[in-house]
Design a protein around this motif. Sequence first.
Motif, mmCIF file in Angstrom:
data_model
loop_
_atom_site.group_PDB
_atom_site.id
_atom_site.type_symbol
_atom_site.label_atom_id
_atom_site.label_comp_id
_atom_site.label_asym_id
_atom_site.label_seq_id
_atom_site.Cartn_x
_atom_site.Cartn_y
_atom_site.Cartn_z
ATOM 1 N N ARG A 291 -66.746 34.097 90.430
ATOM 2 C CA ARG A 291 -66.751 35.178 88.504
ATOM 3 C C ARG A 291 -66.504 33.776 87.923
ATOM 4 O O ARG A 291 -67.113 33.939 86.917
ATOM 5 C CB ARG A 291 -67.087 36.335 88.527
ATOM 6 N N TYR A 294 -67.953 30.241 88.783
ATOM 7 C CA TYR A 294 -69.504 29.765 88.494
ATOM 8 C C TYR A 294 -70.137 30.686 87.387
ATOM 9 O O TYR A 294 -71.825 30.785 87.759
ATOM 10 C CB TYR A 294 -69.910 29.994 89.979
ATOM 11 N N VAL A 295 -70.373 31.370 87.517
ATOM 12 C CA VAL A 295 -71.105 33.114 87.309
ATOM 13 C C VAL A 295 -70.687 32.618 85.267
ATOM 14 O O VAL A 295 -70.124 33.349 85.183
ATOM 15 C CB VAL A 295 -70.776 34.574 87.370
ATOM 16 N N ASN A 296 -71.774 32.861 84.374
ATOM 17 C CA ASN A 296 -71.781 33.376 83.262
ATOM 18 C C ASN A 296 -73.719 32.955 82.865
ATOM 19 O O ASN A 296 -74.883 33.566 83.501
ATOM 20 C CB ASN A 296 -71.018 31.851 82.470
ATOM 21 N N GLU A 298 -75.060 31.597 81.235
ATOM 22 C CA GLU A 298 -75.818 30.101 80.927
ATOM 23 C C GLU A 298 -76.811 30.163 82.420
ATOM 24 O O GLU A 298 -77.347 28.837 82.178
ATOM 25 C CB GLU A 298 -75.324 28.652 80.358
ATOM 26 N N LYS A 299 -76.586 30.688 83.789
ATOM 27 C CA LYS A 299 -76.547 30.496 84.673
ATOM 28 C C LYS A 299 -78.414 31.122 85.001
ATOM 29 O O LYS A 299 -78.601 32.022 84.595
ATOM 30 C CB LYS A 299 -76.030 31.230 86.023
ATOM 31 N N LEU A 300 -78.918 30.366 85.516
ATOM 32 C CA LEU A 300 -80.318 30.601 85.707
ATOM 33 C C LEU A 300 -80.897 32.114 85.993
ATOM 34 O O LEU A 300 -81.353 32.654 85.244
ATOM 35 C CB LEU A 300 -81.329 30.240 86.879
ATOM 36 N N LYS A 303 -79.569 34.023 82.686
ATOM 37 C CA LYS A 303 -80.346 33.729 81.741
ATOM 38 C C LYS A 303 -81.756 34.074 81.654
ATOM 39 O O LYS A 303 -82.327 34.946 80.601
ATOM 40 C CB LYS A 303 -80.274 31.589 81.314
ATOM 41 N N ASP A 397 -86.780 33.801 89.610
ATOM 42 C CA ASP A 397 -85.708 33.078 88.074
ATOM 43 C C ASP A 397 -84.595 33.821 88.353
ATOM 44 O O ASP A 397 -83.760 34.287 88.084
ATOM 45 C CB ASP A 397 -86.834 32.533 87.079
ATOM 46 N N PRO A 402 -76.065 31.243 91.406
ATOM 47 C CA PRO A 402 -76.099 30.178 91.208
ATOM 48 C C PRO A 402 -75.344 29.311 92.228
ATOM 49 O O PRO A 402 -74.664 30.002 93.536
ATOM 50 C CB PRO A 402 -75.247 30.539 90.039
ATOM 51 N N ALA A 403 -75.468 28.184 92.650
ATOM 52 C CA ALA A 403 -74.036 27.537 93.866
ATOM 53 C C ALA A 403 -72.978 27.651 92.903
ATOM 54 O O ALA A 403 -71.957 28.130 92.029
ATOM 55 C CB ALA A 403 -75.307 25.731 93.472
#
Length: 533
Positions: A291, A294-296, A298-300, A303, A397, A402-403
């Motif tokens: 996190r 890679y986690v915020n 803005e990630k799909l 968001k 979605d 996230p990758a």
Amino acid sequence: MDKVDLSHPPPGLESEFHTLLTPDAIQFLVELTCAFNEDVDKILWHRISRKVQLDLTNNYPDFALENSRIRNDLSWKVSPVPRRLEKRHVDIGDTAPCKTERFHKALLSSAQGVQVDFDDGNCPTFFNQIKGIFNIYQVVYDKVPGIPPISKAPVLMLRPRAWNMVEHNMLVNGREIPGPLFDYGLLMFHTGRRLYESESGPFFYLSKVESLLEARLWNKIFVWTEEKLQLPIGSIKATVLIESVLAAFEMEEILYELKEHSAGLNCGIWDYAASFVNKFGHRLEFLLPDRSKYVNMEKLFLKSYMDLLVQTCHRRGALATGGMAALLLPENKESEEYQSIMEAVTRLKLFEIKAGVDGFMVYDIDLVAPMQELFQAQTKGPNQLHVIPDVSISRSDLLAMPAGGVTLYGLKYNIAVGIQFIEAWLKGEGHFFYCGKVEDSATAEISRSQVWQWIRHQVKLEDDNRTVTRSLVHDLTNEVVLQLEEAVGASEREKRRLHAAAEIFLEIVQKRDFPEFITTYLNLEHMFLCGNH
């Protein structure tokens, strides 16, 4: 006849205890509990049933076909919110009311609202519950010198405990009563009418709601209370926190169930992200990466969740609120660190404003004014109800992980947050400060969730290709404990508490099956919380 078993007053709070727990207030709590005990049991069983069904079938959540008539009927709207809720650009979050000084400072600020928190940022010892509710009582009745009248102060957004918590210190008919009914009941009994007559409430935040059934239960509780206290139906307003991935698929239905009592929905990042591990953490396809890297928002998957929440709320005339800025400003306003933090908070909050939220929270009171200026510079009017995102959010979605991988830093950070949160609870505190941020049960949830999941799936570290195993987590936990001891110069007593917290943390992250909530686990499996402090 209903039998009540109530603990003695917490030491030092005898007067507060007897002010709140009068015979009439106790009777009100008993009647409230008896009216809804069975419903509370049913929603908790329903949660278990849904989880079991997902596990047995390996299915995914979806927008329920049987509720399509609610979603497709474009005619219904929630009732308009009262005047004082129309403009709430910036609330102060994680305000545990038992912390008298911070509570009063928040009420003296220019914030539009204060999240008066008995949940994520609060440790529910009996001392803290009584102290917190009494402090609210004092403020509502204008008994605190220097604090503005309740009609002029920031609005109180009262957040009782969630359904996963019980109150150990009051039994009705031989059973501990649900924690949220204790908090909500005492707050409504003592302050509901006064808040209503002052045009200042009663307004609530509802945590960890997972389905329309839970929203329906809260609506029934509100109607029962309004009738009991002779308040007009619809007087109580509530913002529901969408903190579970399952609730994300029922946002419209949740608003529909609370139509006349709705103050909108709220989105926050960490409880919501942790719910993926809670519901699907044993499935490799739902592996949540580091996190810290890679986690915020803005990630799909996040968001999409925020866009859907704003779209859903605004289509139905409901307010949409964003999350809380946890960063803390340093004292030196000229420092590079101050500028860097201000830029980071501004970027995050600008992202939410542009997504269409009507407000959000900050922890640091010094962030209130600059964030209000940011909001006013970007928008016109009290809210953004006119902004309806033109998006079509699908199931995939909302479920797109996230990758990314796992870093040694992220693993150690999660371990440190988990241990320190447990240590804070052992001290009777619900939040703490670490690396320039406030951390509470939401960040503790995501931290321990990730460590559990990474052990479960034997994830490899990006740094050196080591595997996240029980042995590695043990070694890093010992390392983190030593670093924490050195950082604070811990006394022998503090060292013992820190080591106890580390042992409990290891116990939680090594469990064969994922404990649903860290707070439930601490509150039920480790009964230190039934003490007075």
